[in-house]
Design an enzyme around this catalytic site. Structure first.
Site, PDB file in Angstrom:
ATOM      1  N   ASP A  62       0.846  -1.183   0.000  1.00 19.82           N
ATOM      2  CA  ASP A  62       0.000   0.000   0.000  1.00 19.82           C
ATOM      3  C   ASP A  62       0.888   1.242   0.000  1.00 19.82           C
ATOM      4  OD1 ASP A  62      -1.546   2.156   1.966  1.00 19.82           O
ATOM      5  OD2 ASP A  62      -2.858   1.165   0.528  1.00 19.82           O
ATOM      6  N   THR A  95      -3.701   5.537  -3.789  1.00 20.65           N
ATOM      7  CA  THR A  95      -2.609   6.235  -3.101  1.00 20.65           C
ATOM      8  C   THR A  95      -1.293   6.076  -3.848  1.00 20.65           C
ATOM      9  OG1 THR A  95      -2.272   4.285  -1.692  1.00 20.65           O
ATOM     10  CG2 THR A  95      -3.690   6.023  -0.849  1.00 20.65           C
ATOM     11  N   THR A  96      -1.093   4.940  -4.512  1.00 18.16           N
ATOM     12  CA  THR A  96       0.119   4.750  -5.310  1.00 18.16           C
ATOM     13  C   THR A  96       0.006   5.475  -6.641  1.00 18.16           C
ATOM     14  OG1 THR A  96       0.407   2.573  -4.282  1.00 18.16           O
ATOM     15  CG2 THR A  96       1.671   3.019  -6.279  1.00 18.16           C
ATOM     16  N   ASP A 393      -9.408   0.007   2.868  1.00 18.33           N
ATOM     17  CA  ASP A 393      -9.483   0.505   1.485  1.00 18.33           C
ATOM     18  C   ASP A 393     -10.738  -0.009   0.790  1.00 18.33           C
ATOM     19  OD1 ASP A 393      -7.121   1.776   1.922  1.00 18.33           O
ATOM     20  OD2 ASP A 393      -5.881   0.353   0.817  1.00 18.33           O
TER      21      ASP A 393
END
Length: 560
Positions: A62, A95-96, A393
């Site tokens: 993550d 998020t990445t 998530d």
């Protein structure tokens, strides 16, 4: 006659940098952050094992979890980490992607800075590209039927297939959907889904991952206060308190002077009478279970046990609020104000179980619970921590789809479609702004390119085929996964990517945050370094031109 030279009042340990060197340093710092988590994108993402400052192990792919453990000093790098945190709070996914996209957009801007193009011109082109991207996304987005459980499970599965829990994706998707549907609350036409407050995750090491489940009620890590109190109650009447069932003590040092022996006996009698009166107030409403956030004295336990009332003490405020919402009780601050309507009767079962070495109290089978507890079982604390991150998530994805039911194609297809549309639109532009505008289209290809690289395919061949498929005459928007003919990818696609899609909000926020960040480091022309730490000078902050001041304010609070 020359004017007076400017005087800079700086400490001896201060180093001042200015000009292109600062802008290049900002871009380099952002690219470094993006390169750290580049291999964590997509279904073939690789895990990273980190050692936190306390000696604990963090094993995850993550992006936000990885960047949280990284200690950085550069302000541009801190801003990159901040947008990942914001993306996680607002959307829960991407998020990445937002870090990789922001790093690539800064990378393509470096060429224009070297060509002496003013940062304001670049920022204007990026803002124009952002407005066009939002318009394109709204055209691409398709509505979703949130009442179709099968479709909702596919949407959630597409978000967690790149996570560590993809092996138990069916179970995780069901848990996430059940939890979000449970805490969904609608009143006067306003929908509220507060996962953070009302969907609590409890991690219990041991057992099997398949034992994880969602309770239609609440579980707390507590035991009854007296061993002779009941540990199993059907259809309990529950009273919730945020006051103590013991004699009030002075908040600071209290002195009492006693001159006669009978005065001491009178003080003890007054304490007993006070506690007895509180217990009589409780017994008057005939509860089966009393839960308080404070302490319960031995004498109060005695009176309650004689009345066949079970008591649990020192429950967290958040747990007490969730119990109130699940069973319909009201939290009372004074026992003499208890009324019949304050008693919760929504739960059908209360029981205390021993799991491992600890006791857990369950309030379950609630009639209409608007709060729930998710029980996670697993081999170790590290695995459970990663499963919890992935499950959070998944719940955020489900929540966002319920709040904004729109989807766009995933797997890099949306980025390629938007990139192609921006490239075509740039051909009709005039002036130097067209080149940064076109560079945004080029930067968007970093998402499918990274997916291809992480899968071990030929980047040039697949990306070229992907561009051809997005040309006029091809109506479908194709993911790079569909173009990679290797058997392992085909098998993975059939098993995991049955719904290659992303939330509309996820794509929208990713592109907004990554573009907003671009307007932060480029106009900076002065940087002050002191004792190894980087700080922005007040004059520089005054020169920034940003469309979203809230992003900068969040970055400033975290030292960015």
């Amino acid at each position: 006659m020359m004017g007076p030279r400017p005087v800079l009042v700086l400490s001896q340990n201060t180093k001042r940098e200015s000009g292109r060197k600062v802008q290049t340093g900002n871009i380099t710092a952002a690219k470094t952050i993006a390169d750290i988590i580049r291999t964590c994108l997509g279904p073939r993402a690789m895990m990273k094992m980190l050692l936190d400052p306390m000696g604990g192990i963090v094993m995850t792919n993550d992006g936000n979890a990885i960047l949280r453990e990284i200690q950085v000093q550069h302000p541009a790098a801190k801003s990159m980490i901040e947008i990942s945190r914001t993306q996680d709070e607002e959307v829960g996914d991407g998020t990445t992607s937002v870090i990789i996209l922001a790093g690539e957009m800064l990378s393509v801007a470096e060429h224009f800075l070297e060509q002496q193009m003013h940062p304001t011109v670049i920022i204007w082109a990026y803002r124009k590209a952002l407005d066009d991207m939002i318009s394109i996304l709204k055209k691409i987005g398709t509505p979703v039927d949130v009442n179709n459980k099968e479709m909702m499970l596919k949407i959630i599965k597409s978000a967690i297939n790149t996570k560590a829990i993809n092996r138990w994706s069916d179970l995780a998707c069901s848990i996430a959907l059940d939890a979000v549907k449970t805490v969904e609350f609608e009143e006067n036409g306003r929908k509220e889904i507060d996962i953070k407050k009302y969907a609590k995750v409890e991690k219990i090491p041991g057992g099997f991952s398949e034992d994880s489940c969602v309770l239609r009620g609440i579980m707390v890590n507590k035991d009854v206060t007296h061993p002779r109190m009941r540990r199993l109650i059907k259809n309990p009447r529950i009273v919730l308190l945020d006051c103590s069932l013991e004699y009030k003590k002075g908040e600071s040092q209290t002195d009492i002077e006693i001159t006669r022996e009978e005065d001491f006996a009178r003080i003890l009698q007054m304490e007993e009478e006070y506690i007895q009166q509180m217990c009589e107030d409780l017994i008057r409403v005939k509860p089966d279970l009393v839960i308080t956030e404070k302490g319960v004295s031995d004498l109060a336990q005695h009176y309650l046990m004689r009345a066949n009332i079970t008591a649990i003490r020192r429950v967290r405020k958040t747990d007490n609020n969730r119990i109130a919402r699940a069973c319909g009780a009201r939290i009372v601050s004074r026992t003499d104000e208890l009324r019949e309507e304050d008693v919760g009767t929504g739960a059908r079962l209360f029981e205390v179980k021993k799991i491992g070495d600890e006791y857990f109290a369950f309030i379950t089978d609630c009639k209409d619970p608007k709060a729930c507890t998710i029980i996670l079982r697993g081999a170790s604390k590290e695995i459970l921590a990663e499963v919890e991150r992935n499950l959070q998530d998944a719940m955020q994805v489900c929540r966002n789809v319920l709040m904004d039911p729109q989807l766009v194609p995933g797997g890099g297809a949306t980025e390629m479609a938007v990139s192609h549309a921006l490239t075509e639109k740039s051909k009709g532009m005039t002036g130097v702004e067209q080149w940064p505008y076109r560079a945004v289209a080029q930067a968007l290809e970093v998402i499918p390119r990274t997916l291809i690289q992480n899968c071990g395919a030929s980047t040039i061949r697949v990306l070229t085929s992907l561009r051809v498929r997005h040309m006029p005459g091809h109506q479908e928007r194709v993911s790079p996964c569909l173009l990679y003919p290797a058997p392992r990818m085909r098998h993975h696609l059939e098993q995991c990517l049955c719904a290659v899609s992303n939330m509309f909000l996820y794509k929208l926020q990713t592109q907004e945050y990554s573009t907003d960040l671009l307007q932060f480091p480029q106009p900076i022309v002065s940087l002050r370094l002191q004792r190894g730490n980087c700080h922005l000078t007040p004059l520089v902050v005054a020169c920034l031109s940003v469309s979203r001041p809230s992003t900068l304010r969040k970055a400033a609070r975290h030292g960015g």
